[in-house]
Every structure is written in structure tokens, then in C-alpha cells.
Motif scaffolding. Structure first.
Motif, PDB file in Angstrom:
ATOM      1  N   ILE A 164     -13.106 -33.447  17.537  1.00 28.29           N
ATOM      2  CA  ILE A 164     -13.020 -34.532  16.567  1.00 28.29           C
ATOM      3  C   ILE A 164     -13.917 -34.194  15.381  1.00 28.29           C
ATOM      4  CG2 ILE A 164     -13.464 -36.967  16.152  1.00 28.29           C
ATOM      5  CD1 ILE A 164     -12.909 -37.479  19.086  1.00 28.29           C
ATOM      6  N   SER A 165     -13.323 -34.116  14.193  1.00 26.99           N
ATOM      7  CA  SER A 165     -14.098 -33.827  12.992  1.00 26.99           C
ATOM      8  C   SER A 165     -14.624 -35.125  12.397  1.00 26.99           C
ATOM      9  CB  SER A 165     -13.234 -33.096  11.964  1.00 26.99           C
ATOM     10  OG  SER A 165     -12.365 -34.005  11.316  1.00 26.99           O
ATOM     11  N   ASN A 166     -15.487 -34.974  11.404  1.00 31.06           N
ATOM     12  CA  ASN A 166     -16.050 -36.153  10.749  1.00 31.06           C
ATOM     13  C   ASN A 166     -15.014 -36.938   9.959  1.00 31.06           C
ATOM     14  OD1 ASN A 166     -18.534 -35.430  11.774  1.00 31.06           O
ATOM     15  ND2 ASN A 166     -19.171 -34.353   9.919  1.00 31.06           N
TER      16      ASN A 166
ATOM     17  N   VAL B 213      -9.992 -37.339  -0.127  1.00 26.21           N
ATOM     18  CA  VAL B 213     -10.921 -38.298   0.477  1.00 26.21           C
ATOM     19  C   VAL B 213     -11.346 -39.339  -0.560  1.00 26.21           C
ATOM     20  CG1 VAL B 213     -13.161 -38.603   1.583  1.00 26.21           C
ATOM     21  CG2 VAL B 213     -11.734 -36.624   2.161  1.00 26.21           C
ATOM     22  N   LEU B 214     -11.177 -40.614  -0.210  1.00 25.08           N
ATOM     23  CA  LEU B 214     -11.650 -41.723  -1.036  1.00 25.08           C
ATOM     24  C   LEU B 214     -12.599 -42.570  -0.212  1.00 25.08           C
ATOM     25  CD1 LEU B 214      -9.565 -43.981  -3.414  1.00 25.08           C
ATOM     26  CD2 LEU B 214     -11.394 -44.898  -2.034  1.00 25.08           C
ATOM     27  N   VAL B 215     -13.853 -42.619  -0.623  1.00 20.50           N
ATOM     28  CA  VAL B 215     -14.878 -43.395   0.075  1.00 20.50           C
ATOM     29  C   VAL B 215     -15.017 -44.752  -0.613  1.00 20.50           C
ATOM     30  CG1 VAL B 215     -17.278 -43.484   0.827  1.00 20.50           C
ATOM     31  CG2 VAL B 215     -16.094 -41.277   0.691  1.00 20.50           C
ATOM     32  N   THR B 216     -14.912 -45.819   0.161  1.00 18.34           N
ATOM     33  CA  THR B 216     -15.042 -47.162  -0.390  1.00 18.34           C
ATOM     34  C   THR B 216     -16.467 -47.670  -0.200  1.00 18.34           C
ATOM     35  OG1 THR B 216     -14.526 -48.351   1.654  1.00 18.34           O
ATOM     36  CG2 THR B 216     -12.655 -47.629   0.306  1.00 18.34           C
ATOM     37  N   HIS B 217     -16.806 -48.695  -0.945  1.00 25.01           N
ATOM     38  CA  HIS B 217     -18.054 -49.419  -0.683  1.00 25.01           C
ATOM     39  C   HIS B 217     -17.801 -50.874  -0.997  1.00 25.01           C
ATOM     40  CE1 HIS B 217     -22.228 -50.504  -0.257  1.00 25.01           C
ATOM     41  NE2 HIS B 217     -22.530 -49.253   0.087  1.00 25.01           N
ATOM     42  N   SER B 218     -17.915 -51.722   0.013  1.00 26.20           N
ATOM     43  CA  SER B 218     -17.627 -53.146  -0.152  1.00 26.20           C
ATOM     44  C   SER B 218     -18.750 -53.846  -0.903  1.00 26.20           C
ATOM     45  CB  SER B 218     -17.402 -53.797   1.212  1.00 26.20           C
ATOM     46  OG  SER B 218     -18.513 -53.580   2.058  1.00 26.20           O
ATOM     47  N   GLY B 219     -18.501 -55.104  -1.232  1.00 31.49           N
ATOM     48  CA  GLY B 219     -19.422 -55.857  -2.082  1.00 31.49           C
ATOM     49  C   GLY B 219     -20.425 -56.680  -1.310  1.00 31.49           C
ATOM     50  N   GLY B 220     -20.918 -57.692  -1.978  1.00 38.36           N
ATOM     51  CA  GLY B 220     -21.926 -58.567  -1.388  1.00 38.36           C
ATOM     52  C   GLY B 220     -23.178 -58.639  -2.256  1.00 38.36           C
ATOM     53  N   PRO B 221     -24.217 -57.892  -1.867  1.00 36.93           N
ATOM     54  CA  PRO B 221     -24.313 -57.098  -0.648  1.00 36.93           C
ATOM     55  C   PRO B 221     -24.392 -57.985   0.593  1.00 36.93           C
ATOM     56  CG  PRO B 221     -26.441 -57.197  -1.737  1.00 36.93           C
ATOM     57  CD  PRO B 221     -25.459 -57.873  -2.664  1.00 36.93           C
ATOM     58  N   GLY B 222     -24.086 -57.358   1.729  1.00 33.22           N
ATOM     59  CA  GLY B 222     -24.132 -58.092   2.982  1.00 33.22           C
ATOM     60  C   GLY B 222     -22.808 -58.712   3.359  1.00 33.22           C
ATOM     61  N   VAL B 223     -21.682 -58.083   2.975  1.00 35.33           N
ATOM     62  CA  VAL B 223     -20.356 -58.589   3.341  1.00 35.33           C
ATOM     63  C   VAL B 223     -19.625 -57.516   4.140  1.00 35.33           C
ATOM     64  CG1 VAL B 223     -18.127 -59.397   2.482  1.00 35.33           C
ATOM     65  CG2 VAL B 223     -20.230 -60.124   1.356  1.00 35.33           C
ATOM     66  N   ASP B 224     -18.979 -57.932   5.204  1.00 36.62           N
ATOM     67  CA  ASP B 224     -18.228 -57.018   6.067  1.00 36.62           C
ATOM     68  C   ASP B 224     -17.206 -56.217   5.263  1.00 36.62           C
ATOM     69  OD1 ASP B 224     -17.332 -56.223   8.864  1.00 36.62           O
ATOM     70  OD2 ASP B 224     -15.468 -57.051   8.039  1.00 36.62           O
TER      71      ASP B 224
ATOM     72  N   GLY C 114     -18.793 -33.701   4.617  1.00 40.70           N
ATOM     73  CA  GLY C 114     -18.617 -32.279   4.365  1.00 40.70           C
ATOM     74  C   GLY C 114     -17.537 -31.939   3.362  1.00 40.70           C
ATOM     75  N   THR C 115     -17.073 -32.912   2.599  1.00 42.65           N
ATOM     76  CA  THR C 115     -16.052 -32.675   1.588  1.00 42.65           C
ATOM     77  C   THR C 115     -16.732 -32.387   0.257  1.00 42.65           C
ATOM     78  OG1 THR C 115     -14.574 -34.214   2.705  1.00 42.65           O
ATOM     79  CG2 THR C 115     -14.064 -33.689   0.403  1.00 42.65           C
TER      80      THR C 115
END
Length: 530
Positions: free
Chosen positions: A2-4, A29-40, A91-92
Motif C-alpha cells: 500500500i503506497s501513500n 494529485v489535488l490536496v484539499t484543505h477544509s475551512g473553519g478552522p475546526g470543521v470536519d 512523495g509527489t
């Protein structure tokens, strides 16, 4: 092994703190980051984007199954450190980023600190700074929200719940988040059935910072990768004012304002939102104009409307009349295809007015073409003739011989329908010769349409049947469908040929035509004519 980046849920440790993330989809590869801060994180899950990207959804530190925030955590810097660790762990070499709200600030900080690791960025409902004037502005936007929903008793309760967003426990913050969530939508109550599951499932986590003030405006000009700035027209906290500020700080960025959304455009207007994010994958040489026209010719009218509306919103916000004209023009063509000629005329007229105000005669060409097409399809061939003649003159003045040829082709159909068979024949034959002599190869399928219509008008229905077959095969070979006006001409020739020949004979002639190549049918070879 299993790779990362294998699909599923993964975790690793950053400075003794657990970082959980989820992987789904295929592609860059697209990395997301949700808002909040402190929101699922889960509200940012996007099956549509997973068809184009390998989506990586971190559970930001302090939320979900990730570890709690470290002592002394800062409003943006701590999250950016964890994002840095995640990208290193994947590693991308380069990743795309999608940062929503507070997550957009995190993405800004990461992109500024690690420009060599970023392929493209979508800043989604996010500001460039959060100084006191940013927070103070929410008072005015919540008042506007209350005015828009004056008939909804729950509106005031939702606004009041915003004051509890900084609750000291996870349970209290979750309750406050669910209560105030309607404020974040353009019209929560009109679509409550769609949004109720999100409201019931969203989770908040208590976070606290010494300061929530950051300002990245002076640094953002250094961002040079493809960037799209997205927000909703009714976003009460990170709306158009803040999106324009961010857009203006980043040279070459694209601004998309979703006209029917609040803070959650990916839920309120998912198609337009997806199109905005996917624009990051367009090669720099592919313009909106080229892409929307290619999409139209493939017959995907829904996609054209989504793209065109987003482009009109973007262009209006950015003060770019060319984009506004192109977006209105594209919608007008779809309206013709759908048979809504009044709407097509309205859109084309609006586009022409924008072009005239801009003072750029080149922008007038497409709207004038559509207005002529509307007249032609409606059966007003005298008006269509006048409009095509005016369009031909405009394109001559602009030095656009290929478009002159295209409008002469259209003029020939009006002459055909006005009973001027000889003149129509001369125009069609002259146009055919120009196409092959000048190398207008993309126009060859249109010659097939003309041949079918001319043969039908001359009463040679066997030839018309063959030319209908040739037309269909020519368009299929390039993965396109005829434009709406040409489609009507082919349909009319088809119908007349079946009525005269009968279905069996028509099918025989059709098959003979479908087996031909255009250069064989017309006696020209574009290779030897330059």
C-alpha cells in the motif's frame, strides 16, 4: 504494498501528532484543505473531481481522527506546517491545492513558502487577509442576509448562532455550526431537503488562537502557477469583495463568481464549481473560447451552459468584455439548438450590446452571426440575408477571410430558401473551391451539409441521401455534431429523400455516401491544393 497514495484512509505522525488523510480518484494529485478552522473535512469530498484528480483529503489537525492542535498553535502557520508534512509524505513532486475558506489561507501560506511544489491552486471562498476590517464586514453581510430572508423566522436564529462559533467544546461548536449553517448558503430554506443531511452531519471542533489576523497581500504576486479564485455571490463571509481582492493580488489568476451560491458553491452549484477547478488542468494554450466551442460541437449543451455562465460571471467581475461576449454567445447557440429562438435572440443582443460598449468591432462578429442564424432558423430569410451580408462586410473589414467564407456558406442557404437556386448553387460551389484551395479543412463537413441541401432542392433525392450519409460520417469522423442551423438543413434533406425514395432505397444510398471521403465526393484534394 500500500503506497501513500493508495485509495483509502491513511495516517502518519508529525512531531508526535497523528495526521489522518483519505485518498480517492485518479489523475494528478489535488490536496484539499477544509475551512473553519475546526470543521470536519468531509463536506469537501467530491466524486466529480475524483474522476479527474487523485484527491487527497486531510483531516486537519485538531479535527476528526487526527491529533489535537499542539500548544501555541497559530491561526494559519501550524496548519501550513502540517500541510507541508503531508505533501512531503505523499512523495509527489508537485501537487494541486484546493483550499476552502480558512483552508484557502493555509494553501496561500504553503504556496508562498513552497512554490516549487505547487502545480496549480483553487482558492475557494477565501480572503487574502483577515485583519479587523475583514471580520467587521460580516456585520453588513449578515444584515443583507436577514433582508433577503425577512420572511423566514429561523433566519435571525441562524445569524445569532454565528456568535457561538468559538464555543469551548466540540459538542458546543458542532451545535453552533449546525445552527448557523443556513447563513452560509444563498437560500438554504428553498433547498432545505438537499442540504439537511449536510446540516445534520457536519461536525465542529473547538480551537483557540491568540490572534486570527493574517495579511498575505504583499506576497501573493509571487504566485505564478495556474490559479482560480472561486466564490459565491451570496457568500456572507468570503464573498465577491474579498475574492476580487485575492484575484487582483495574483497576476494571471482567473476569478469565478458563482451567481447562485453562498459559501458552499461545490454543493449549491456543483457543475460550475467543478468546471472552475478543472480549468486548472487546461493547457495554457487552450482558451475558454476554444474549449467552449469544442464542447458545443461535441453536442454537450449542458456542459456549454455551465462553462458559459461561469465565464460570464468571471468576465463581469474582472471587467473583461471579451469573455462576457463569448459566454453569452455560447449560451445563445445552445438556445438555438434547444429551439428557444427568443432566448437566443435576447442573449445575442445582450452580447452585441457588450461588444458595442467595449468599442471592439471584433467582439461584434459572433453576436451578429447568431442573430442572423436566429432569423434563418425562424424562417425569416430576408432578414437573415441582410444580417449575413452585414456580417460578411464586417469580417472583410476585420481581415478574417475564413469567417467571410463561413458567412457566404450561410448566405447560400438563405438564397436557397428564397428560391434563388442558381445563386445558391454558385455560392456553394465557390465556397467549396475556397475551402480546398485555402486549406480550410475544418470546414469540410459543412460542405457535406451544403451538398445534401442543394441536391434536395434540385430534386436529386438519391444524391441527397448519399450526401446525408457523407455528412453524418464526416461529422462522426471528427467527433462533432452539426451546428443547429446546419442540423436543420440535413434533417430536411433526410426527410424529403425518405419520402421520395422510400426507406429501403434511402438506406442504400445513405450507405453509399457514408462510405465516401469528402475529397472523393467533391473532386478536390487538400494535399495538392495550397
Amino acid at each position: 504494498m500500500i503506497s501513500n497514495l493508495s485509495p483509502g484512509t491513511h495516517s502518519f505522525t508529525v512531531a508526535g501528532i497523528r495526521q489522518v488523510y483519505h485518498v480517492a480518484g485518479a489523475g494528478p494529485v489535488l490536496v484539499t484543505h477544509s475551512g473553519g478552522p475546526g470543521v470536519d473535512y468531509s463536506y469537501l469530498r467530491s466524486p466529480a473531481l475524483e474522476r479527474h484528480f487523485t484527491m487527497v483529503y486531510p483531516e486537519p489537525v485538531g479535527t476528526g481522527d487526527s491529533g489535537r492542535l499542539p500548544q501555541g498553535a497559530t491561526y494559519v502557520g501550524t496548519y501550513a506546517d502540517f500541510l507541508t508534512a503531508l505533501v512531503d509524505h505523499l512523495g509527489t513532486p508537485k501537487v494541486y491545492l484546493l483550499g476552502h475558506s480558512h483552508g484557502g489561507l493555509v494553501a496561500q501560506r504553503y504556496a508562498l513558502d513552497h512554490p516549487d511544489r505547487v502545480a496549480g491552486i483553487a482558492f475557494y471562498s477565501s480572503p487574502a487577509m483577515t485583519l479587523p476590517e475583514f471580520w467587521a464586514a460580516t456585520a453588513g453581510t449578515t444584515e443583507e442576509f436577514l433582508r433577503r430572508h425577512a420572511d423566514v423566522p429561523e433566519a435571525a436564529e441562524a445569524v445569532a448562532a454565528l456568535g457561538r462559533f468559538g464555543a469551548p467544546t466540540d459538542e458546543a461548536k458542532t451545535a453552533a455550526l449546525r445552527a448557523c449553517l443556513p447563513v452560509y448558503f444563498a437560500d438554504f430554506w428553498a433547498r432545505k431537503a438537499e442540504f439537511k443531511d449536510l446540516q445534520a452531519g457536519v461536525r465542529g471542533y473547538a480551537v483557540s488562537f491568540e490572534s486570527t489576523h493574517v495579511d498575505y497581500r504583499a506576497e501573493l504576486a509571487s504566485i505564478s502557477v495556474p490559479t482560480v479564485v472561486i466564490t459565491g455571490r451570496y457568500d456572507f463571509i468570503c464573498g465577491p469583495v474579498w475574492a476580487r481582492m485575492l484575484h487582483e493580488c495574483i497576476p494571471g489568476s482567473r476569478l469565478v463568481i458563482l451567481g447562485g451560491s453562498g459559501h458552499f458553491g461545490q454543493i449549491e452549484e456543483p457543475q460550475a464549481f467543478d468546471e472552475a477547478v478543472l480549468s486548472l488542468l487546461r493547457p495554457a494554450t487552450v482558451s475558454f473560447e476554444d474549449e467552449v466551442r469544442a464542447t458545443f460541437r461535441r453536442g454537450d449543451s449542458d456542459a456549454v451552459v455551465t462553462m458559459a455562465r461561469a465565464e460570464v460571471d468571471r468576465a463581469r467581475a474582472a471587467g473583461e468584455p471579451a469573455g462576457e461576449v463569448e459566454g453569452l454567445y455560447a449560451q445563445a447557440r445552445v438556445a438555438i439548438r434547444g429551439g428557444d429562438l427568443p432566448r437566443a435572440g435576447e442573449l445575442a443582443t445582450e452580447a452585441l450590446e457588450v461588444a458595442v460598449r467595449a468599442g471592439d468591432r471584433r467582439l461584434e462578429e459572433r453576436p451578429r452571426h447568431v442573430l442572423a442564424a436566429v432569423a434563418r432558423v425562424s424562417g425569416d430569410h430576408l432578414r437573415a440575408r441582410d444580417l449575413y451580408l452585414a456580417s460578411i462586410e464586417l469580417n472583410k473589414q476585420l481581415g478574417q477571410p475564413e469567417l467571410v467564407n463561413a458567412e457566404l456558406h450561410n448566405l447560400a442557404f438563405t438564397e436557397l430558401h428564397l428560391g434563388n437556386l442558381g445563386h445558391a448553387r454558385d455560392l456553394f460551389l465557390a465556397g467549396r473551391e475556397r475551402v480546398f484551395m485555402e486549406g480550410y479543412d475544418s470546414f469540410v463537413p459543412y460542405l457535406c451539409v451544403a451538398a445534401a441541401a442543394l441536391a434536395s432542392a434540385e430534386g436529386d433525392h438519391a444524391l441527397a441521401a448519399r450526401m446525408v450519409g457523407l455528412t453524418d460520417s464526416a461529422y462522426a469522423a471528427i467527433g462533432q455534431v452539426p451546428d443547429p442551423d446546419d442540423a436543420l438543413e440535413v434533417s430536411a434533406a433526410h426527410k424529403a429523400a425518405v419520402e421520395f425514395l422510400g426507406q429501403d432505397r434511402f438506406d442504400q444510398e445513405y450507405a453509399l455516401g457514408a462510405a465516401l471521403r469528402p475529397v472523393e465526393a467533391f473532386g478536390f484534394d487538400p494535399v495538392t491544393h495550397d
